[in-house]
Design a protein around this motif. Structure first.
Motif, PDB file in Angstrom:
ATOM      1  N   UNK A  72       0.761  -1.135  -0.088  1.00  0.00           N
ATOM      2  CA  UNK A  72      -0.088   0.042   0.212  1.00  0.00           C
ATOM      3  C   UNK A  72       0.859   1.350  -0.190  1.00  0.00           C
ATOM      4  N   UNK A  73       0.097   2.425   0.125  1.00  0.00           N
ATOM      5  CA  UNK A  73       1.010   3.925  -0.021  1.00  0.00           C
ATOM      6  C   UNK A  73       1.722   4.129   1.251  1.00  0.00           C
ATOM      7  N   UNK A  74       1.593   3.484   2.291  1.00  0.00           N
ATOM      8  CA  UNK A  74       2.594   3.399   3.319  1.00  0.00           C
ATOM      9  C   UNK A  74       2.993   2.185   4.164  1.00  0.00           C
ATOM     10  N   UNK A  75       3.883   1.435   3.581  1.00  0.00           N
ATOM     11  CA  UNK A  75       4.383   0.171   4.357  1.00  0.00           C
ATOM     12  C   UNK A  75       4.632   0.317   6.057  1.00  0.00           C
ATOM     13  N   UNK A  76       4.879   1.564   6.320  1.00  0.00           N
ATOM     14  CA  UNK A  76       4.818   1.927   7.820  1.00  0.00           C
ATOM     15  C   UNK A  76       3.621   1.618   8.446  1.00  0.00           C
ATOM     16  N   UNK A  77       2.613   2.003   7.908  1.00  0.00           N
ATOM     17  CA  UNK A  77       1.046   1.994   8.321  1.00  0.00           C
ATOM     18  C   UNK A  77       0.672   0.578   8.553  1.00  0.00           C
ATOM     19  N   UNK A  78       1.124  -0.348   7.842  1.00  0.00           N
ATOM     20  CA  UNK A  78       0.881  -2.000   7.909  1.00  0.00           C
ATOM     21  C   UNK A  78       1.838  -2.330   9.289  1.00  0.00           C
ATOM     22  N   UNK A  79       3.045  -1.928   9.372  1.00  0.00           N
ATOM     23  CA  UNK A  79       4.174  -2.209  10.486  1.00  0.00           C
ATOM     24  C   UNK A  79       3.210  -1.817  11.512  1.00  0.00           C
ATOM     25  N   UNK A  80       3.053  -0.519  11.806  1.00  0.00           N
ATOM     26  CA  UNK A  80       2.127  -0.210  13.065  1.00  0.00           C
ATOM     27  C   UNK A  80       1.040  -0.964  13.208  1.00  0.00           C
ATOM     28  N   UNK A  81       0.235  -1.286  12.341  1.00  0.00           N
ATOM     29  CA  UNK A  81      -1.051  -2.118  12.753  1.00  0.00           C
ATOM     30  C   UNK A  81      -0.574  -3.665  13.078  1.00  0.00           C
ATOM     31  N   UNK A  82       0.421  -4.049  12.728  1.00  0.00           N
ATOM     32  CA  UNK A  82       0.890  -5.429  13.351  1.00  0.00           C
ATOM     33  C   UNK A  82       1.131  -5.219  14.525  1.00  0.00           C
ATOM     34  N   UNK A  83       1.624  -4.111  15.404  1.00  0.00           N
ATOM     35  CA  UNK A  83       1.958  -4.248  16.735  1.00  0.00           C
ATOM     36  C   UNK A  83       1.046  -3.628  17.447  1.00  0.00           C
ATOM     37  N   UNK A  84       0.209  -2.539  17.022  1.00  0.00           N
ATOM     38  CA  UNK A  84      -0.853  -1.810  17.942  1.00  0.00           C
ATOM     39  C   UNK A  84      -2.239  -2.158  17.557  1.00  0.00           C
ATOM     40  N   UNK A  85      -2.788  -2.448  18.535  1.00  0.00           N
ATOM     41  CA  UNK A  85      -4.309  -2.995  18.378  1.00  0.00           C
ATOM     42  C   UNK A  85      -4.974  -1.690  17.837  1.00  0.00           C
ATOM     43  N   UNK A  86      -4.806  -0.489  18.180  1.00  0.00           N
ATOM     44  CA  UNK A  86      -5.429   0.669  17.397  1.00  0.00           C
ATOM     45  C   UNK A  86      -4.652   1.685  17.710  1.00  0.00           C
ATOM     46  N   UNK A  87      -4.680   2.769  16.884  1.00  0.00           N
ATOM     47  CA  UNK A  87      -4.007   3.859  16.852  1.00  0.00           C
ATOM     48  C   UNK A  87      -4.852   5.115  16.776  1.00  0.00           C
ATOM     49  N   UNK A  88      -4.747   6.078  17.805  1.00  0.00           N
ATOM     50  CA  UNK A  88      -5.388   7.187  17.812  1.00  0.00           C
ATOM     51  C   UNK A  88      -4.323   8.436  17.445  1.00  0.00           C
ATOM     52  N   UNK A  89      -4.724   9.176  16.286  1.00  0.00           N
ATOM     53  CA  UNK A  89      -3.583  10.094  15.865  1.00  0.00           C
ATOM     54  C   UNK A  89      -4.274  11.103  15.067  1.00  0.00           C
ATOM     55  N   UNK A  90      -3.520  12.093  14.985  1.00  0.00           N
ATOM     56  CA  UNK A  90      -4.252  13.361  14.097  1.00  0.00           C
ATOM     57  C   UNK A  90      -2.947  13.342  12.904  1.00  0.00           C
ATOM     58  N   UNK A  91      -2.446  12.317  12.822  1.00  0.00           N
ATOM     59  CA  UNK A  91      -1.274  12.288  11.461  1.00  0.00           C
ATOM     60  C   UNK A  91      -1.853  12.700  10.163  1.00  0.00           C
ATOM     61  N   UNK A  92      -1.042  13.553   9.451  1.00  0.00           N
ATOM     62  CA  UNK A  92      -1.545  14.097   7.978  1.00  0.00           C
ATOM     63  C   UNK A  92      -1.167  12.961   7.103  1.00  0.00           C
ATOM     64  N   UNK A  93      -2.107  12.425   6.254  1.00  0.00           N
ATOM     65  CA  UNK A  93      -1.832  11.527   5.388  1.00  0.00           C
ATOM     66  C   UNK A  93      -1.523  12.052   4.032  1.00  0.00           C
TER      67      UNK A  93
END
Length: 152
Positions: A72-93
Motif C-alpha cells: 500500500x501507499x505507506x508500508x509503515x502503516x501496516x507495520x504499525x497495525x501489526x504492533x498496535x491494536x489501535x492507533x489514535x492520531x492526528x497524523x496527516x496522510x
C-alpha cells in the motif's frame, strides 16, 4: 496483517528492492544493519528475516514502488497495525492512493476506510488527517459512530 505476514511479504522481495534502489549488497546490508553475508543468505532464502530488520526495510525503503505495490501507499502503516491494536492520531496522510483504500462509510467530512492489502481500518477526517486505525472492524465502527455523534 500480523508480523509474520509482513515479513513474508518483504523477504522474497528483498533482492528486488535492493536492485530497484540501485544498491550494492554492501550498501543494502549497511543500511538495514546486517552483514553482507547475512544479506546474501536472506536474498537466497536460506535465512529467516527478523522482525527488527523487516521494520528497518519498511522504514528505510518506504518509497520503494515494489514495497508499495504489495503493502500500500505507506508500508509503515501496516507495520504499525501489526504492533498496535489501535492507533489514535492526528497524523496527516500524504497522498493516500485511492486504490489501497475502500470507503466503508462516510459522514460529513469523516470517512471510514478499509485497507485492501492489510485489511485494517482507519478513520480519516477533514484535511485527509488519520484520526484512528485498528484491525478490529467492530472497534472501527464504534469509533466512527463517536464522530457521527459528535457532529449531531
Amino acid at each position: 496483517m500480523n508480523k509474520q505476514q509482513i515479513t513474508d511479504l518483504v523477504l522474497p522481495r528483498l533482492k528486488l528492492i535492493r536492485t530497484e534502489m540501485n544498491y550494492t549488497q554492501d550498501q543494502m546490508a549497511d543500511s538495514i544493519g546486517v552483514s553482507k553475508k547475512t544479506l546474501v543468505q536472506l536474498e537466497k532464502g536460506r535465512q529467516e528475516l527478523s522482525w527488527t530488520v523487516t521494520v528497518a526495510i519498511c522504514a528505510i525503503y518506504r518509497e520503494s514502488a515494489l514495497l508499495r505495490s504489495v503493502m500500500g501507499d505507506d508500508p509503515i502503516e501496516l507495520v504499525e497495525m501489526a504492533v498496535h491494536p489501535e492507533i489514535h492520531s492526528g497524523r496527516m496522510l500524504v497522498g493516500g492512493a485511492v486504490t489501497w483504500w475502500t470507503d466503508v462509510g462516510q459522514w460529513q467530512h469523516y470517512k471510514l476506510q478499509q485497507h485492501t492489502a492489510g485489511g485494517h481500518y482507519r478513520i480519516v477526517g477533514e484535511g485527509n488527517q488519520r484520526l484512528f486505525s485498528t484491525a478490529d472492524k467492530e472497534k472501527a465502527l464504534l469509533e466512527f459512530k463517536k464522530y457521527m455523534d459528535i457532529m449531531m
